[in-house]
Design a protein around this motif. Structure first.
Motif, PDB file in Angstrom:
ATOM      1  N   MET A 105       0.839  -1.201   0.000  1.00 12.76           N
ATOM      2  CA  MET A 105       0.000   0.000   0.000  1.00 12.76           C
ATOM      3  C   MET A 105       0.875   1.252   0.000  1.00 12.76           C
ATOM      4  O   MET A 105       1.985   1.248   0.531  1.00 12.76           O
ATOM      5  CB  MET A 105      -0.905  -0.003   1.234  1.00 12.76           C
ATOM      6  CG  MET A 105      -1.787  -1.235   1.331  1.00 12.76           C
ATOM      7  SD  MET A 105      -2.902  -1.393  -0.090  1.00 12.76           S
ATOM      8  CE  MET A 105      -4.119  -0.164   0.364  1.00 12.76           C
ATOM      9  N   CYS A 106       0.330   2.328  -0.565  1.00 14.89           N
ATOM     10  CA  CYS A 106       1.152   3.519  -0.791  1.00 14.89           C
ATOM     11  C   CYS A 106       1.118   4.465   0.407  1.00 14.89           C
ATOM     12  O   CYS A 106       0.109   5.126   0.659  1.00 14.89           O
ATOM     13  CB  CYS A 106       0.686   4.248  -2.048  1.00 14.89           C
ATOM     14  SG  CYS A 106       1.807   5.576  -2.496  1.00 14.89           S
ATOM     15  N   PHE A 107       2.258   4.534   1.128  1.00 16.75           N
ATOM     16  CA  PHE A 107       2.382   5.450   2.272  1.00 16.75           C
ATOM     17  C   PHE A 107       2.468   6.905   1.812  1.00 16.75           C
ATOM     18  O   PHE A 107       2.450   7.810   2.644  1.00 16.75           O
ATOM     19  CB  PHE A 107       3.631   5.126   3.087  1.00 16.75           C
ATOM     20  CG  PHE A 107       3.555   3.877   3.935  1.00 16.75           C
ATOM     21  CD1 PHE A 107       2.517   2.970   3.805  1.00 16.75           C
ATOM     22  CD2 PHE A 107       4.537   3.616   4.882  1.00 16.75           C
ATOM     23  CE1 PHE A 107       2.460   1.831   4.582  1.00 16.75           C
ATOM     24  CE2 PHE A 107       4.494   2.487   5.670  1.00 16.75           C
ATOM     25  CZ  PHE A 107       3.459   1.588   5.517  1.00 16.75           C
TER      26      PHE A 107
ATOM     27  N   LEU B 278       8.876   2.191  -6.446  1.00 16.91           N
ATOM     28  CA  LEU B 278       8.314   3.472  -6.869  1.00 16.91           C
ATOM     29  C   LEU B 278       6.817   3.273  -7.078  1.00 16.91           C
ATOM     30  O   LEU B 278       6.367   2.174  -7.401  1.00 16.91           O
ATOM     31  CB  LEU B 278       8.953   3.928  -8.193  1.00 16.91           C
ATOM     32  CG  LEU B 278      10.481   4.029  -8.235  1.00 16.91           C
ATOM     33  CD1 LEU B 278      10.951   4.410  -9.640  1.00 16.91           C
ATOM     34  CD2 LEU B 278      11.004   5.033  -7.226  1.00 16.91           C
ATOM     35  N   CYS B 279       6.045   4.373  -6.921  1.00 18.26           N
ATOM     36  CA  CYS B 279       4.607   4.299  -7.197  1.00 18.26           C
ATOM     37  C   CYS B 279       4.265   5.246  -8.341  1.00 18.26           C
ATOM     38  O   CYS B 279       4.705   6.397  -8.371  1.00 18.26           O
ATOM     39  CB  CYS B 279       3.786   4.652  -5.959  1.00 18.26           C
ATOM     40  SG  CYS B 279       1.993   4.515  -6.268  1.00 18.26           S
ATOM     41  N   PHE B 280       3.457   4.735  -9.260  1.00 13.78           N
ATOM     42  CA  PHE B 280       3.149   5.479 -10.482  1.00 13.78           C
ATOM     43  C   PHE B 280       1.703   5.976 -10.502  1.00 13.78           C
ATOM     44  O   PHE B 280       1.240   6.446 -11.533  1.00 13.78           O
ATOM     45  CB  PHE B 280       3.451   4.600 -11.704  1.00 13.78           C
ATOM     46  CG  PHE B 280       4.911   4.249 -11.807  1.00 13.78           C
ATOM     47  CD1 PHE B 280       5.782   5.044 -12.540  1.00 13.78           C
ATOM     48  CD2 PHE B 280       5.428   3.146 -11.134  1.00 13.78           C
ATOM     49  CE1 PHE B 280       7.136   4.743 -12.613  1.00 13.78           C
ATOM     50  CE2 PHE B 280       6.783   2.837 -11.195  1.00 13.78           C
ATOM     51  CZ  PHE B 280       7.635   3.631 -11.933  1.00 13.78           C
ATOM     52  N   ASP B 281       1.004   5.848  -9.355  1.00 16.47           N
ATOM     53  CA  ASP B 281      -0.391   6.313  -9.313  1.00 16.47           C
ATOM     54  C   ASP B 281      -0.434   7.748  -8.786  1.00 16.47           C
ATOM     55  O   ASP B 281      -0.431   7.977  -7.571  1.00 16.47           O
ATOM     56  CB  ASP B 281      -1.214   5.384  -8.423  1.00 16.47           C
ATOM     57  CG  ASP B 281      -2.708   5.700  -8.500  1.00 16.47           C
ATOM     58  OD1 ASP B 281      -3.061   6.815  -8.949  1.00 16.47           O
ATOM     59  OD2 ASP B 281      -3.510   4.836  -8.102  1.00 16.47           O
ATOM     60  N   THR B 282      -0.473   8.714  -9.703  1.00 15.92           N
ATOM     61  CA  THR B 282      -0.444  10.121  -9.274  1.00 15.92           C
ATOM     62  C   THR B 282      -1.742  10.514  -8.572  1.00 15.92           C
ATOM     63  O   THR B 282      -1.794  11.560  -7.924  1.00 15.92           O
ATOM     64  CB  THR B 282      -0.202  11.054 -10.480  1.00 15.92           C
ATOM     65  OG1 THR B 282      -1.223  10.796 -11.457  1.00 15.92           O
ATOM     66  CG2 THR B 282       1.158  10.810 -11.106  1.00 15.92           C
ATOM     67  N   GLY B 283      -2.775   9.655  -8.682  1.00 16.66           N
ATOM     68  CA  GLY B 283      -4.015   9.883  -7.945  1.00 16.66           C
ATOM     69  C   GLY B 283      -3.813   9.874  -6.437  1.00 16.66           C
ATOM     70  O   GLY B 283      -4.668  10.315  -5.677  1.00 16.66           O
ATOM     71  N   HIS B 284      -2.643   9.355  -5.965  1.00 15.47           N
ATOM     72  CA  HIS B 284      -2.338   9.349  -4.529  1.00 15.47           C
ATOM     73  C   HIS B 284      -1.823  10.705  -4.052  1.00 15.47           C
ATOM     74  O   HIS B 284      -1.549  10.866  -2.862  1.00 15.47           O
ATOM     75  CB  HIS B 284      -1.281   8.283  -4.208  1.00 15.47           C
ATOM     76  CG  HIS B 284      -1.734   6.888  -4.503  1.00 15.47           C
ATOM     77  ND1 HIS B 284      -0.858   5.842  -4.678  1.00 15.47           N
ATOM     78  CD2 HIS B 284      -2.980   6.366  -4.660  1.00 15.47           C
ATOM     79  CE1 HIS B 284      -1.543   4.725  -4.924  1.00 15.47           C
ATOM     80  NE2 HIS B 284      -2.822   5.016  -4.920  1.00 15.47           N
ATOM     81  N   GLY B 285      -1.627  11.630  -4.994  1.00 18.34           N
ATOM     82  CA  GLY B 285      -1.123  12.947  -4.598  1.00 18.34           C
ATOM     83  C   GLY B 285       0.385  13.058  -4.628  1.00 18.34           C
ATOM     84  O   GLY B 285       0.959  13.917  -3.958  1.00 18.34           O
ATOM     85  N   HIS B 286       1.043  12.203  -5.376  1.00 17.11           N
ATOM     86  CA  HIS B 286       2.505  12.291  -5.514  1.00 17.11           C
ATOM     87  C   HIS B 286       2.872  12.245  -6.983  1.00 17.11           C
ATOM     88  O   HIS B 286       2.031  11.947  -7.838  1.00 17.11           O
ATOM     89  CB  HIS B 286       3.197  11.173  -4.747  1.00 17.11           C
ATOM     90  CG  HIS B 286       2.762   9.778  -5.153  1.00 17.11           C
ATOM     91  ND1 HIS B 286       3.097   9.215  -6.367  1.00 17.11           N
ATOM     92  CD2 HIS B 286       2.008   8.851  -4.499  1.00 17.11           C
ATOM     93  CE1 HIS B 286       2.582   7.998  -6.441  1.00 17.11           C
ATOM     94  NE2 HIS B 286       1.902   7.749  -5.331  1.00 17.11           N
ATOM     95  N   ARG B 287       4.134  12.513  -7.286  1.00 17.48           N
ATOM     96  CA  ARG B 287       4.568  12.548  -8.677  1.00 17.48           C
ATOM     97  C   ARG B 287       4.623  11.130  -9.267  1.00 17.48           C
ATOM     98  O   ARG B 287       4.600  10.136  -8.528  1.00 17.48           O
ATOM     99  CB  ARG B 287       5.930  13.241  -8.793  1.00 17.48           C
ATOM    100  CG  ARG B 287       7.085  12.471  -8.215  1.00 17.48           C
ATOM    101  CD  ARG B 287       8.440  12.990  -8.749  1.00 17.48           C
ATOM    102  NE  ARG B 287       9.410  11.928  -8.715  1.00 17.48           N
ATOM    103  CZ  ARG B 287      10.367  11.810  -7.779  1.00 17.48           C
ATOM    104  NH1 ARG B 287      10.503  12.728  -6.849  1.00 17.48           N
ATOM    105  NH2 ARG B 287      11.191  10.775  -7.805  1.00 17.48           N
TER     106      ARG B 287
HETATM  107 ZN   LIG Z   1       1.229   5.975  -4.673  1.00 18.10          ZN
END
Ligand SMILES: [Zn+2]
Length: 696
Positions: free
Chosen positions: A435-437, A474-483
């Motif tokens: 899960m994306c912290f 790395l996370c590529f889901d910009t919907g989480h509020g990150h680049r």
């Molecule tokens: Zn993310």
């Protein structure tokens, strides 16, 4: 223009002014020529995928430098490339600036990229060493970098240990596992022989991914034993081992970015000398939190698991007090309770609801209070890293906060198998989704789960698997509020610091984690790992001499693990039957552990409050002059005197040991863990099999 020479009293660099390549590198004090074949010089390498051709590299050695500035005192050189030509995409409007600067004993690399092209800059190899030769006279040459409390050592020479599939690479290659491939979890890498080496480390506390990478060119001489060709050139091909720090920044079109700065420094001595370089820098910025009073004292734990995903339902909450009574009877200070959550260990994540089949919320709360009344702490096993894929909560809701790959799919950890043949055969294993912290919304969910633990009245949490995010980097889901392509380790400390704000009125609340990587000690109080190996390298203990570190003791006559605990200042976690049993199940281990803890309590100025120095400061030999392992030197916190713990791991033979201190300070007396009589150390120290002696 002549070759540019940058030299301090540690390293001498020779740089080619036409392409910026590092064509010579020498350790000044020892004369070790790390790189001395100019034709192997390299500067950098980028990966810039273009449509229909992902693997489109830009080789620094094929680029012409646009501008060079060498400072008048020859302490720095700045190389600028205004545009770069890729292998398959022609010229790109990508500007790269590399500054190489001498700073005291080090060489500092700083990098800046202006990406005015229409493509993404995915990888940047820099610094990029075209060759690293073993030091003269070395018998071996290998890496040394952090992983799970200890060190990863990969052979570079005379054998080269390949770590990636033959089908996917042209040359034998080394990259660590995702959880320990580079910064932030492994912020430095040593390339070393027995008595000297080269340190490479990040020079900024950044969570950006920087992976350590080596490569053997052109390949093995003899592949049957992974041997590096013995000649410098084979069939017209130079034999070389490349080394690089690989940044993975995903710099978007129109974006500019400073990359993580790095330093190089040579060192003499063992790995401890290389790690000292890291510690000095780390201590310049990082602070560890105040510890709860009770963990500052010598003490021991029991870990007990009461349910797995396959439903053993071992101990109802109303009977947990019996575990507390065992601990109180044997002087064990704390219980790590595992499998109390709905569904058992590793099920239902990230839920922290108690399992109703074991009892009610209030029954667990009462059990905790009853155990605390006996003077025993209760720390609840917690987990926020994953969501259990097989739950409706994940499928319908939490999937939004899963770390996503560049294709928009979630990453997956294969999970852990429990108890039944069906599950041990991996047929019904619960799969775990990282899960994306970086999602503030997910952090809020974690806080709500954490509050349940608080409401239960626990003395702390032990966040299992806080050390990693499975395969995800790395996370590529910009919907989480990150680049796009943001580093997923970036909020590991923030999660705990958020929790700490919630319990600010409880200074004794413990934040423990599993095998915390070094920077996590900015937030965590205690780290739990497993270290059952005679070759265990106490790297984290050396990096953090005073932070509480705990290890599992599972054997029924586990003297050597208890000796290891004394030697490396590890807290004992008693775990009979792999943490499914009771303390009285292994009386031999328990009795020896109690004696060890009594000894280190008695001599706590040395072996608890003193500074752990690993083997530095003393030479320990057998009667016939061979080096004896393992042992550890501590420096007494009150008087600065050295004290040693020497273990004899051998199961059958006694060892007769001689100790020589580097400062010639006399060591006079020794005693064994299970023999309280002090004996003179003057004529040698006799240690029976599976025993340990303290020498002061
Ligand atoms: Zn993310």
């Amino acid at each position: 223009m002549d070759v540019i020479v940058l030299k301090n009293n540690n390293l001498c660099l020779e740089l080619n002014p036409s392409d910026g390549a590092l064509i010579g590198l020498t350790a000044v004090k020892t004369g070790w020529k790390i790189l001395d074949r100019p034709q192997l010089g390299l500067s950098f390498r980028l990966l810039v995928p273009i449509p229909d051709r992902r693997n489109n590299p830009i080789y620094g050695e094929k680029q012409i430098v646009s501008d060079i500035k060498v400072s008048p005192d020859s302490s720095s050189a700045v190389f600028i490339w205004n545009s770069l030509v890729s292998e398959y995409g022609g010229r790109h409007d990508i500007c790269l600036k590399v500054e190489i600067k001498l700073v005291d004993q080090q060489v500092l690399y700083t990098l800046h990229i202006d990406n005015h092209s229409e493509y993404v800059v995915e990888n940047v190899y820099c610094p990029y060493l075209g060759d690293i030769q073993p030091p003269p006279g070395a018998e071996w040459f290998k890496t040394f970098l952090y992983n799970y409390g200890t060190a990863q050592e990969w052979s570079l020479w005379p054998r080269y240990q390949n770590m990636r599939g033959y089908y996917g690479i042209d040359y034998p290659t080394q990259f660590g596992p995702p959880s320990a491939c580079g910064a932030p979890t492994a912020p430095f890498c040593l390339l070393r022989s027995a008595d000297q080496g080269l340190y490479a480390g990040v020079y900024e506390p950044s969570s950006e991914l920087v992976a350590w990478h080596t490569e053997l060119r052109p390949g093995y001489g003899s592949s049957i034993d992974s041997r590096v060709p013995e000649e410098l050139n084979i069939d017209g091909k130079d034999v070389a081992i490349r080394f690089s720090a690989v940044h993975v920044p995903y710099i978007q079109p129109g974006e500019s970015r400073d990359l993580t700065p790095l330093v190089l420094q040579s060192f003499e001595g063992g790995w401890q000398s290389g790690v000292d370089i890291y510690k000095e820098w780390r201590n310049s910025w990082m602070h560890t939190p105040d510890l709860p009073a009770w963990v500052r004292e010598p003490h021991a734990w029991q870990q007990i698991h009461i349910n797995s995903p396959e439903d053993e339902l071992r101990i109802p909450f109303r009977d947990l007090y019996k575990i507390g009574e065992d601990c109180a009877k044997h002087g064990v200070k704390a219980i790590q309770l595992v499998g109390w959550n709905a569904g058992g260990q590793d099920q239902g994540n990230p839920s922290h609801d108690p399992d109703p089949r074991l009892g009610t919320f209030d029954e667990l709360k009462d059990a905790i209070a009853r155990i605390q009344y006996m003077g025993v702490k209760v720390v609840l096993f917690s987990k926020f890293t994953w969501a259990d894929r097989a739950t409706d909560r994940f499928r319908n809701d939490l999937i939004r906060f899963a770390i996503k790959d560049p294709y928009g799919d979630y990453y997956m950890h294969p999970g852990y198998q429990y108890q039944t043949a069906t599950q041990l055969l991996d047929i019904n294993t619960k799969r775990l989704i990282p899960m994306c912290f970086l999602s503030e919304e997910y952090l809020r969910i974690c806080e709500e789960e954490f509050k349940k633990v608080l409401e239960l009245g626990a003395d702390g949490i032990l966040f299992d698997e806080c050390l990693h995010h499975g395969p995800a980097l790395l996370c590529f889901d910009t919907g989480h509020g990150h680049r796009y392509g943001a580093p997923v380790y970036a909020n590991d400390r923030k999660l705990i610091q958020n929790f700490a704000r919630i319990v600010h009125d409880k200074p004794d609340f413990l934040f423990a984690g599993e095998a915390c990587y070094d920077w996590e000690f900015e937030a965590y109080h205690l780290s739990y790992h497993r270290s059952e190996s005679k070759q265990h390298i106490p790297l984290m203990r050396y990096m953090q001499p005073h932070m509480p570190i705990m290890t599992a003791v599972t054997g029924f006559d586990d003297r050597n693990m208890i000796n290891q605990c004394l030697m490396y200042r590890y807290i004992i976690s008693y775990e009979p039957y792999n943490f499914k049993g009771h303390l009285d199940d292994f009386p031999k281990t328990l009795e020896y552990g109690k004696k060890m803890d009594a000894l280190r309590k008695e001599l706590r100025d040395y072996f608890w409050d003193g500074e752990f120095r690993d083997t530095c400061g003393a030479i320990v030999t057998t009667a016939d002059g061979e080096i004896h392992q393992p042992y550890a030197v501590f420096v007494n916190a009150k008087n600065g005197h050295p004290g040693l713990v020497i273990s004899n791991y051998d199961e059958y033979n006694s060892a007769v040991i001689k100790v020589k201190l580097e400062n010639s300070y006399p060591l006079e007396y020794y005693r064994l863990v299970d023999d309280s009589q002090w004996r003179s150390a003057r004529w040698g120290i006799k240690i029976p099999p599976c025993s340990a002696a303290v020498v002061i």
